[in-house]
Design an enzyme around this catalytic site. Structure first.
Site, PDB file in Angstrom:
ATOM      1  N   MET A  36       0.828  -1.204   0.000  1.00 46.63           N
ATOM      2  CA  MET A  36       0.000   0.000   0.000  1.00 46.63           C
ATOM      3  C   MET A  36       0.864   1.257   0.000  1.00 46.63           C
ATOM      4  O   MET A  36       1.784   1.370   0.795  1.00 46.63           O
ATOM      5  CB  MET A  36      -0.890  -0.023   1.246  1.00 46.63           C
ATOM      6  CG  MET A  36      -1.794   1.168   1.356  1.00 46.63           C
ATOM      7  SD  MET A  36      -2.960   0.937   2.703  1.00 46.63           S
ATOM      8  CE  MET A  36      -4.219  -0.055   1.912  1.00 46.63           C
ATOM      9  N   SER A 110       3.750  -6.817   1.758  1.00 49.42           N
ATOM     10  CA  SER A 110       2.582  -6.449   2.557  1.00 49.42           C
ATOM     11  C   SER A 110       1.293  -6.889   1.861  1.00 49.42           C
ATOM     12  O   SER A 110       1.181  -8.062   1.503  1.00 49.42           O
ATOM     13  CB  SER A 110       2.629  -4.939   2.817  1.00 49.42           C
ATOM     14  OG  SER A 110       1.852  -4.601   3.922  1.00 49.42           O
ATOM     15  N   GLN A 111       0.327  -5.984   1.633  1.00 49.84           N
ATOM     16  CA  GLN A 111      -0.956  -6.428   1.071  1.00 49.84           C
ATOM     17  C   GLN A 111      -0.799  -7.099  -0.305  1.00 49.84           C
ATOM     18  O   GLN A 111      -1.633  -7.921  -0.700  1.00 49.84           O
ATOM     19  CB  GLN A 111      -1.964  -5.278   0.983  1.00 49.84           C
ATOM     20  CG  GLN A 111      -1.659  -4.234  -0.083  1.00 49.84           C
ATOM     21  CD  GLN A 111      -2.697  -3.108  -0.160  1.00 49.84           C
ATOM     22  OE1 GLN A 111      -3.537  -2.967   0.714  1.00 49.84           O
ATOM     23  NE2 GLN A 111      -2.637  -2.302  -1.204  1.00 49.84           N
ATOM     24  N   ASP A 228       6.865  -5.551  14.112  1.00 52.41           N
ATOM     25  CA  ASP A 228       5.961  -4.858  13.188  1.00 52.41           C
ATOM     26  C   ASP A 228       5.001  -3.941  13.939  1.00 52.41           C
ATOM     27  O   ASP A 228       4.291  -4.370  14.838  1.00 52.41           O
ATOM     28  CB  ASP A 228       5.156  -5.902  12.397  1.00 52.41           C
ATOM     29  CG  ASP A 228       4.684  -5.363  11.065  1.00 52.41           C
ATOM     30  OD1 ASP A 228       4.180  -4.235  11.045  1.00 52.41           O
ATOM     31  OD2 ASP A 228       4.836  -6.071  10.060  1.00 52.41           O
ATOM     32  N   HIS A 284       8.002  -3.375  10.033  1.00 54.26           N
ATOM     33  CA  HIS A 284       7.331  -3.796   8.811  1.00 54.26           C
ATOM     34  C   HIS A 284       8.213  -3.605   7.575  1.00 54.26           C
ATOM     35  O   HIS A 284       8.636  -2.490   7.272  1.00 54.26           O
ATOM     36  CB  HIS A 284       6.039  -2.986   8.657  1.00 54.26           C
ATOM     37  CG  HIS A 284       5.104  -3.566   7.631  1.00 54.26           C
ATOM     38  ND1 HIS A 284       4.624  -4.854   7.710  1.00 54.26           N
ATOM     39  CD2 HIS A 284       4.565  -3.043   6.514  1.00 54.26           C
ATOM     40  CE1 HIS A 284       3.827  -5.084   6.680  1.00 54.26           C
ATOM     41  NE2 HIS A 284       3.778  -4.008   5.938  1.00 54.26           N
TER      42      HIS A 284
END
Ligand SMILES: *[C@@H]1O[C@H](CO)[C@@H](O)[C@H](O)[C@H]1NC(C)=O
Ligand SMILES: *[C@@H]1O[C@H](CO)[C@@H](O)[C@H](O)[C@H]1NC(C)=O
Ligand SMILES: *[C@@H]1O[C@H](CO)[C@@H](O)[C@H](O)[C@H]1NC(C)=O
Length: 313
Positions: A36, A110-111, A228, A284
């Site tokens: 993102m 990530s996503q 994270d 993260h």
């Protein structure tokens, strides 16, 4: 002499395999799906991996999943373009690329990781071998970046309050993060109304094709970041989540419904040693290249003759 050579050449040509099938010692292509706010082509972020990996693996074909005409538009889409739509567009984009016709490895940031998993399950016209998930949220999120509900009352109230509006269809359709928001206090609304994650995790309707396709990958590499602050709970990066009706204790992938009922083939993948749980002591997506090179790179530096097997490091 010349006649002999020509004849030999003709025979060699006659017996050589058709040009369209990749030779077994060619590097397997790689597809990268960024997170993102990142995009296909910013100079920092996921794009730098394309540049470095192309240098390390001569001849490899690497494609970034991107929507929109500019990097800024692509980044905007990572927030606002409906997840189901993104997966559908990616399916078209990758199916129509001839360089990917013999299959490829895929790495998500990530996503981008759960979007790639959705792609394996939904898109029958592509073939993914190794799927690498860097900080992906396979069981959803419940919380906000840098606002750990586990250590701050305000953050906790905030996520409980926001949870109430998340499954409204307007928000579902327009905000990407809402499509993998998972409220442990309201598992029913999550299963019923979460348009993206609850579908790929087979919460309500079981689609056999999702399981057939996912069971067929060569390796599933799950990376969790130990410190994270963006993803809550971070166990979701290893396919775990909060136990029902609270937001402190978590369960592991092995204790989850999707594993126990074997909804996407995780039992077969585990039994054949194709699932790999890795962790990194950082925030993260904060990892060193050295670590990447010894732990992730071997899943990418594959040729067609060895990419189909499980890989044990
Ligand atoms: C599984 O992989 C094999 C070999 O790559 C392929 O022939 C087969 O069609 C795949 N099956 C599914 C369900 O995707
Ligand atoms: C997963 O696979 C590992 C390695 O084969 C095995 O030791 C473990 O028991 C499996 N887990 C479950 C829950 O079956
Ligand atoms: C990638 O793998 C090949 C073997 O397939 C090996 O010869 C090469 O050294 C590897 N590349 C790097 C940078 O480790």
């Amino acid at each position: 002499m010349a006649g002999f050579l020509l004849a030999a050449l003709a025979i060699a040509l006659f017996f050589s395999p058709p040009a369209s099938s990749a030779s077994e010692d060619e590097p397997v292509p790689l597809v990268i799906w960024s997170g993102m706010g990142d995009s296909c082509c910013y100079e920092y972020g996921a794009y730098q991996f394309k540049v470095v990996l192309e240098r390390l693996i001569p001849g490899i074909y690497i494609k970034m999943v991107a929507f929109g005409k500019t990097p800024t538009e692509d980044s905007y889409n990572s927030f606002f373009l409906n997840s189901n739509k993104q997966v559908e567009l990616a399916c078209d984009l990758l199916s129509s690329d001839e360089m990917l016709a013999n299959g490829f490895n895929a790495m998500g940031f990530s996503q981008g990781s759960q979007f790639l998993r959705a792609l394996v399950q939904r898109c029958g016209s592509i073939k993914i071998y190794n799927l690498i998930s860097l900080g992906g949220q396979h069981n959803g999120v419940y919380g906000f970046p840098f606002c750990p509900g586990s250590s701050s009352i305000l953050c906790h109230l905030f996520r409980r309050f926001l949870g109430m509006g998340t499954y409204l269809s307007f928000i579902q359709d327009n905000l990407v993060q809402a499509q993998y928001w998972h409220d442990p206090y309201d598992e029913e609304s999550y299963a019923l109304d979460c348009e993206f994650l609850s579908d790929i995790n087979q919460e309500l309707v079981f689609k056999p094709s999702y399981k057939e396709r996912f069971s067929n990958i060569s390796n599933f590499v799950l990376v969790k970041f130990e410190y994270d602050m963006m993803v809550e709970p971070k166990e979701t990066e290893w396919f775990g989540f909060y136990k029902e009706h609270q937001s402190v204790e978590t369960y592991s992938m092995f204790e989850s419904k999707i594993y126990r009922r074997d909804l996407i083939g995780l039992q077969y993948l585990n039994k054949t040693e194709r699932i790999h749980f890795l962790s990194y002591p950082g925030g993260h997506l904060q990892f060193s290249f050295e670590w990447f090179k010894s732990n992730i790179f071997p899943y990418i530096n594959r040729t067609f003759d060895n990419v189909r097997s499980p890989l044990k490091l």
